[in-house]
Design a protein around this motif. Structure first.
Motif, PDB file in Angstrom:
ATOM      1  N   MET A  97       0.852  -1.189   0.000  1.00 37.23           N
ATOM      2  CA  MET A  97       0.000   0.000   0.000  1.00 37.23           C
ATOM      3  C   MET A  97       0.889   1.241   0.000  1.00 37.23           C
ATOM      4  O   MET A  97       1.772   1.388   0.820  1.00 37.23           O
ATOM      5  CB  MET A  97      -0.919   0.005   1.231  1.00 37.23           C
ATOM      6  N   THR A  98       0.647   2.137  -0.959  1.00 33.91           N
ATOM      7  CA  THR A  98       1.384   3.390  -1.060  1.00 33.91           C
ATOM      8  C   THR A  98       0.470   4.532  -0.629  1.00 33.91           C
ATOM      9  O   THR A  98      -0.522   4.840  -1.298  1.00 33.91           O
ATOM     10  CB  THR A  98       1.865   3.626  -2.500  1.00 33.91           C
ATOM     11  N   LEU A  99       0.777   5.180   0.489  1.00 37.21           N
ATOM     12  CA  LEU A  99      -0.055   6.254   1.020  1.00 37.21           C
ATOM     13  C   LEU A  99       0.527   7.608   0.639  1.00 37.21           C
ATOM     14  O   LEU A  99       1.716   7.859   0.836  1.00 37.21           O
ATOM     15  CB  LEU A  99      -0.173   6.142   2.542  1.00 37.21           C
ATOM     16  N   LEU A 100      -0.339   8.465   0.081  1.00 41.77           N
ATOM     17  CA  LEU A 100       0.090   9.787  -0.356  1.00 41.77           C
ATOM     18  C   LEU A 100      -0.851  10.836   0.204  1.00 41.77           C
ATOM     19  O   LEU A 100      -2.018  10.574   0.483  1.00 41.77           O
ATOM     20  CB  LEU A 100       0.074   9.874  -1.891  1.00 41.77           C
ATOM     21  N   ASP A 154      -4.659   5.858  -0.416  1.00 36.49           N
ATOM     22  CA  ASP A 154      -4.003   4.687  -1.003  1.00 36.49           C
ATOM     23  C   ASP A 154      -3.919   4.895  -2.515  1.00 36.49           C
ATOM     24  O   ASP A 154      -4.949   4.965  -3.203  1.00 36.49           O
ATOM     25  CB  ASP A 154      -4.816   3.433  -0.659  1.00 36.49           C
ATOM     26  N   LEU A 155      -2.702   4.988  -3.024  1.00 37.78           N
ATOM     27  CA  LEU A 155      -2.490   5.260  -4.447  1.00 37.78           C
ATOM     28  C   LEU A 155      -3.165   4.209  -5.324  1.00 37.78           C
ATOM     29  O   LEU A 155      -3.819   4.536  -6.319  1.00 37.78           O
ATOM     30  CB  LEU A 155      -0.991   5.311  -4.746  1.00 37.78           C
ATOM     31  N   GLU A 156      -3.007   2.934  -4.974  1.00 35.01           N
ATOM     32  CA  GLU A 156      -3.575   1.861  -5.790  1.00 35.01           C
ATOM     33  C   GLU A 156      -5.102   1.934  -5.820  1.00 35.01           C
ATOM     34  O   GLU A 156      -5.731   1.672  -6.856  1.00 35.01           O
ATOM     35  CB  GLU A 156      -3.115   0.497  -5.271  1.00 35.01           C
ATOM     36  N   GLU A 157      -5.708   2.285  -4.685  1.00 32.32           N
ATOM     37  CA  GLU A 157      -7.168   2.397  -4.635  1.00 32.32           C
ATOM     38  C   GLU A 157      -7.652   3.523  -5.553  1.00 32.32           C
ATOM     39  O   GLU A 157      -8.634   3.359  -6.289  1.00 32.32           O
ATOM     40  CB  GLU A 157      -7.645   2.660  -3.205  1.00 32.32           C
ATOM     41  N   ILE A 158      -6.965   4.662  -5.536  1.00 32.45           N
ATOM     42  CA  ILE A 158      -7.352   5.781  -6.397  1.00 32.45           C
ATOM     43  C   ILE A 158      -7.217   5.373  -7.864  1.00 32.45           C
ATOM     44  O   ILE A 158      -8.069   5.713  -8.698  1.00 32.45           O
ATOM     45  CB  ILE A 158      -6.494   7.026  -6.108  1.00 32.45           C
ATOM     46  N   GLU A 159      -6.157   4.642  -8.196  1.00 32.55           N
ATOM     47  CA  GLU A 159      -5.976   4.204  -9.579  1.00 32.55           C
ATOM     48  C   GLU A 159      -7.123   3.306 -10.028  1.00 32.55           C
ATOM     49  O   GLU A 159      -7.591   3.399 -11.176  1.00 32.55           O
ATOM     50  CB  GLU A 159      -4.639   3.471  -9.722  1.00 32.55           C
ATOM     51  N   ARG A 160      -7.595   2.443  -9.128  1.00 33.98           N
ATOM     52  CA  ARG A 160      -8.722   1.583  -9.479  1.00 33.98           C
ATOM     53  C   ARG A 160      -9.984   2.409  -9.727  1.00 33.98           C
ATOM     54  O   ARG A 160     -10.745   2.144 -10.653  1.00 33.98           O
ATOM     55  CB  ARG A 160      -8.965   0.550  -8.385  1.00 33.98           C
ATOM     56  N   ASP A 213     -11.097  -3.097  -1.249  1.00 37.31           N
ATOM     57  CA  ASP A 213     -10.361  -1.930  -1.729  1.00 37.31           C
ATOM     58  C   ASP A 213     -10.793  -1.556  -3.145  1.00 37.31           C
ATOM     59  O   ASP A 213     -10.031  -0.985  -3.916  1.00 37.31           O
ATOM     60  CB  ASP A 213      -8.853  -2.170  -1.674  1.00 37.31           C
ATOM     61  N   TYR A 214     -12.036  -1.869  -3.489  1.00 32.97           N
ATOM     62  CA  TYR A 214     -12.574  -1.519  -4.794  1.00 32.97           C
ATOM     63  C   TYR A 214     -14.053  -1.183  -4.640  1.00 32.97           C
ATOM     64  O   TYR A 214     -14.660  -1.440  -3.599  1.00 32.97           O
ATOM     65  CB  TYR A 214     -12.413  -2.666  -5.791  1.00 32.97           C
ATOM     66  N   ILE A 215     -14.628  -0.574  -5.664  1.00 33.95           N
ATOM     67  CA  ILE A 215     -16.052  -0.284  -5.686  1.00 33.95           C
ATOM     68  C   ILE A 215     -16.673  -0.913  -6.929  1.00 33.95           C
ATOM     69  O   ILE A 215     -15.967  -1.275  -7.872  1.00 33.95           O
ATOM     70  CB  ILE A 215     -16.328   1.234  -5.683  1.00 33.95           C
ATOM     71  N   ILE A 216     -17.989  -1.034  -6.921  1.00 44.69           N
ATOM     72  CA  ILE A 216     -18.743  -1.497  -8.080  1.00 44.69           C
ATOM     73  C   ILE A 216     -19.473  -0.289  -8.660  1.00 44.69           C
ATOM     74  O   ILE A 216     -20.248   0.361  -7.966  1.00 44.69           O
ATOM     75  CB  ILE A 216     -19.770  -2.588  -7.691  1.00 44.69           C
TER      76      ILE A 216
END
Length: 418
Positions: free
Chosen positions: A1-4, A42-48, A257-260
């Protein structure tokens, strides 16, 4: 997890700070605060989530009702069952229902229509004798309505809750002593009457005790459906009780860590009945963009559409609302066309249909709602999302049968005050 930080995430992904703030406020992404109180993402969550902005170009609709392949050997009693959102979710998680109680005739007919093998008891739950199930129940679950309480003393357990439907839920627990109970209500329950309503409920649940001296450890948590495989921003307060002889921590579903997105849920929904807007209302809503609301209208149309509400300081965010394909739906209500809680289709200027409503609540397409269109909207709008019920069922199974604790959130039990 990359936190920004929000600024770092904005620069890294070429997104505006305003967009990230809107996603955070709307429950699309989840910020967390560091020791200085600053929000981190969370960088990865925003990318998703960012990929959802072009979801129609890169994906086909992918609606899923979660279901385990096998039964888990556990059983349940479902109270205030409604159209079966929680009941179906628990069934999909592997539970067998011993009994379902529901007073509404249309909702009861819906349960019987879709699951003829379920033991549906229609009518007043207060007339049901649960003692025949004593010692035979793994789970008692119920979304009891929240009614007014009398707080004289606030230390008498059941005596403080008599005359309420919560009391009937607690009575079912007392008479059967299940391994686990799950109560469900609106998020605002913990603030109702400055917290005294929930305090009275917890006191009553803590007062339950059988002749073997067994009691319940109790905890509660607000669950957010948009992180539990549901295309909807819906929050429910869940109370869990674990019988004192069960050696397990109290577990709740862990947020994904994702949405629909709405597109994934209803992009290919089959036709079904639905309400329509009057011509003038449709002409006004034609001007609202996807994801927009009344503030996107010219001021003269704002005044016309809102009427006397135009001058109110709050309570207007649901007016002239058009949903967005890229995000989960706003919380569904019992009517998608009411001015205060409009739920307009992202592309067509019309309310969501019954089948779209059902998809957003994660009901399968073959789940039939008895009664007229108004009754169907009411049943679906009042339901707990099926996939949320599934995740709750998995947490209950893990408490009873054991499971990987890392897959769930461990919540500390509430202290006893009686």
């Amino acid at each position: 997890m990359t936190l920004l930080s929000i600024t770092e995430a904005s620069h890294k992904l070429n997104l505006s700070v305003d967009t990230l703030r809107r996603w955070d406020k709307g429950g699309i992404i989840r910020s967390q605060r560091n020791e200085h109180g600053h929000r981190l993402f969370d960088l990865e969550e925003i990318e998703r989530v960012q990929k959802k902005s072009s979801v129609r170009e890169i994906t086909k609709p992918d609606f899923k009702v979660l279901k385990n392949a096998q039964k888990n050997g556990l059983n349940s009693i479902d109270l205030f069952a409604g159209a079966g959102g929680t009941a179906l979710g628990l069934s999909n998680a592997g539970f067998e229902h011993l009994l379902l109680s529901e007073i509404d005739k249309n909702a009861s007919a819906t349960l019987r229509k879709n699951r003829p093998d379920w033991n549906v008891i229609e009518g007043d739950v207060g007339k049901i004798d649960f003692t025949e199930y004593a010692g035979k129940v793994d789970l008692v679950e119920g979304g009891f309505p929240c009614q007014a309480f009398s707080y004289a003393g606030r230390s008498k357990g059941f005596e403080d809750t008599r005359g309420t439907l919560f009391f009937e839920f607690a009575r079912a627990v007392q008479e059967t002593m299940p391994k686990v109970f799950v109560g469900e209500n609106v998020k605002g329950l913990h603030r109702h009457d400055n917290g005294r309503t929930l305090e009275t409920m917890i006191n009553a649940l803590h007062s339950i005790k059988d002749d073997k001296g067994r009691t319940y450890r109790v905890a509660y948590k607000v669950l957010r459906a948009q992180y539990l495989d549901v295309a909807q921003k819906r929050e429910r307060l869940i109370i869990v009780g674990l019988r004192s002889d069960i050696d397990s921590p109290i577990l709740f579903p862990k947020e994904k860590d994702y949405i629909i997105s709405l597109w994934e849920a209803i992009g290919d929904v089959p036709p079904s009945p639905g309400q329509q807007y009057p011509p003038r209302k449709k002409a006004i809503l034609d001007l609202v963009p996807a994801g927009g609301y009344w503030r996107d209208l010219p001021e003269e149309l704002q005044r016309e559409h809102l009427g006397g509400s135009f001058h109110l300081s709050g309570g207007k965010t649901g007016m002239a609302r058009r949903l967005s394909w890229d995000e989960p739906s706003l919380t569904l209500t019992c009517s998608p066309a009411q001015k205060q809680t409009e739920r307009c289709h992202p592309e067509e200027t019309r309310p969501l249909t019954v089948r779209e409503y059902a998809r957003i609540q994660s009901f399968p397409d073959n789940w039939i709602f008895e009664g007229n269109t108004t009754a169907a909207y009411k049943q679906i709008g009042n339901a707990v999302p099926v996939n949320m019920g599934f995740h709750i069922g998995q947490a209950v199974e893990a408490m009873i049968l054991g499971g990987n604790l890392e897959s769930f959130d461990v919540v500390e039990e509430l202290p006893r005050t009686n």
